[in-house]
Enzyme design. Sequence first.
Site, PDB file in Angstrom:
ATOM      1  N   ILE A  49     -54.507   5.784  65.207  1.00 21.47           N
ATOM      2  CA  ILE A  49     -55.014   7.014  65.821  1.00 21.47           C
ATOM      3  C   ILE A  49     -55.774   7.867  64.808  1.00 21.47           C
ATOM      4  CG2 ILE A  49     -54.350   9.195  66.912  1.00 21.47           C
ATOM      5  CD1 ILE A  49     -51.979   7.728  68.151  1.00 21.47           C
ATOM      6  N   ASP A  91     -48.751  11.310  50.044  1.00 23.99           N
ATOM      7  CA  ASP A  91     -47.573  10.980  50.833  1.00 23.99           C
ATOM      8  C   ASP A  91     -47.014  12.280  51.407  1.00 23.99           C
ATOM      9  OD1 ASP A  91     -45.120  10.271  51.860  1.00 23.99           O
ATOM     10  OD2 ASP A  91     -44.469   9.131  50.115  1.00 23.99           O
ATOM     11  N   ASN A 118     -51.036  13.851  61.466  1.00 24.71           N
ATOM     12  CA  ASN A 118     -50.960  12.608  62.221  1.00 24.71           C
ATOM     13  C   ASN A 118     -50.038  11.569  61.589  1.00 24.71           C
ATOM     14  OD1 ASN A 118     -52.049  10.352  64.032  1.00 24.71           O
ATOM     15  ND2 ASN A 118     -52.680   9.639  62.012  1.00 24.71           N
ATOM     16  N   SER A 171     -48.150  13.992  68.605  1.00 20.80           N
ATOM     17  CA  SER A 171     -46.798  13.739  69.086  1.00 20.80           C
ATOM     18  C   SER A 171     -46.777  12.419  69.852  1.00 20.80           C
ATOM     19  CB  SER A 171     -46.332  14.911  69.953  1.00 20.80           C
ATOM     20  OG  SER A 171     -44.981  14.747  70.315  1.00 20.80           O
ATOM     21  N   SER A 172     -45.832  12.265  70.758  1.00 17.77           N
ATOM     22  CA  SER A 172     -45.695  11.028  71.519  1.00 17.77           C
ATOM     23  C   SER A 172     -45.019  11.323  72.840  1.00 17.77           C
ATOM     24  CB  SER A 172     -44.852  10.014  70.729  1.00 17.77           C
ATOM     25  OG  SER A 172     -44.456   8.930  71.541  1.00 17.77           O
TER      26      SER A 172
END
Length: 227
Positions: A49, A91, A118, A171-172
């Site tokens: 993504i 990171d 992301n 998000s998801s």
Amino acid sequence: MNLNNALKKAARFVLAAGQAPVHITVGAVSPSGMLAGRHIVITGGGSGIGLAMARKFVSQGASVLIAGRNKEKLEKAVSSLGGNAQYLVFDVSKVENDCDFVVRAESILGGFDGLVCNAGLSLHEGDFRHVTPDKFDAQFNTNFRGAYFLAQTFLEHLEEHKRQGDLLFISSETADHAVDIPYGLTKSAVNCLVGAFPKIVCKRDSGQCHCSWCYCNGDDQKLCRCL
């Protein structure tokens, strides 16, 4: 099979039982330059993504910096994006480095006014019984803790420079369900944080901030924008 044919085949399959023929035309929006002059940082931008967003942002005129842990992956991604993309190894779980990251990103892009949180990690444990403390911490440190403190640093940076900007959390749909493994729990936490952002951001003293948040692309992406 290309996208057009796949969509047409799916529509025919769903509507085949005695239904009238359905004709579908699939179109795409041509680049409009709507992001010209914008400078955007995307964490986890080396693939998936993040890389897809970077490609779209560049096509719309933005200068983009992608960040991630894998230098080789970032180099390959940047080479596919063209001249308006650069990279920085970072990171997000190392929150003690957030300030340095923001300063370096500012230097590379000549200032930036957009951050996409992301970067994400899913270890696919299957269920509650297979989760270990190490797996739990790894996912929370990347997906939520990392995004939380990088967003905090970014907003402080905007306030220091009296600059407006955009902050996007990825998000998801998993976050909208009852889940027992860390990945879904991290995304539920992200959604909760985004819901609180209008209150958080509008506490600034200027009184010039108008905030909103909305669902984008179904339930998959959550957006908080300071306008």
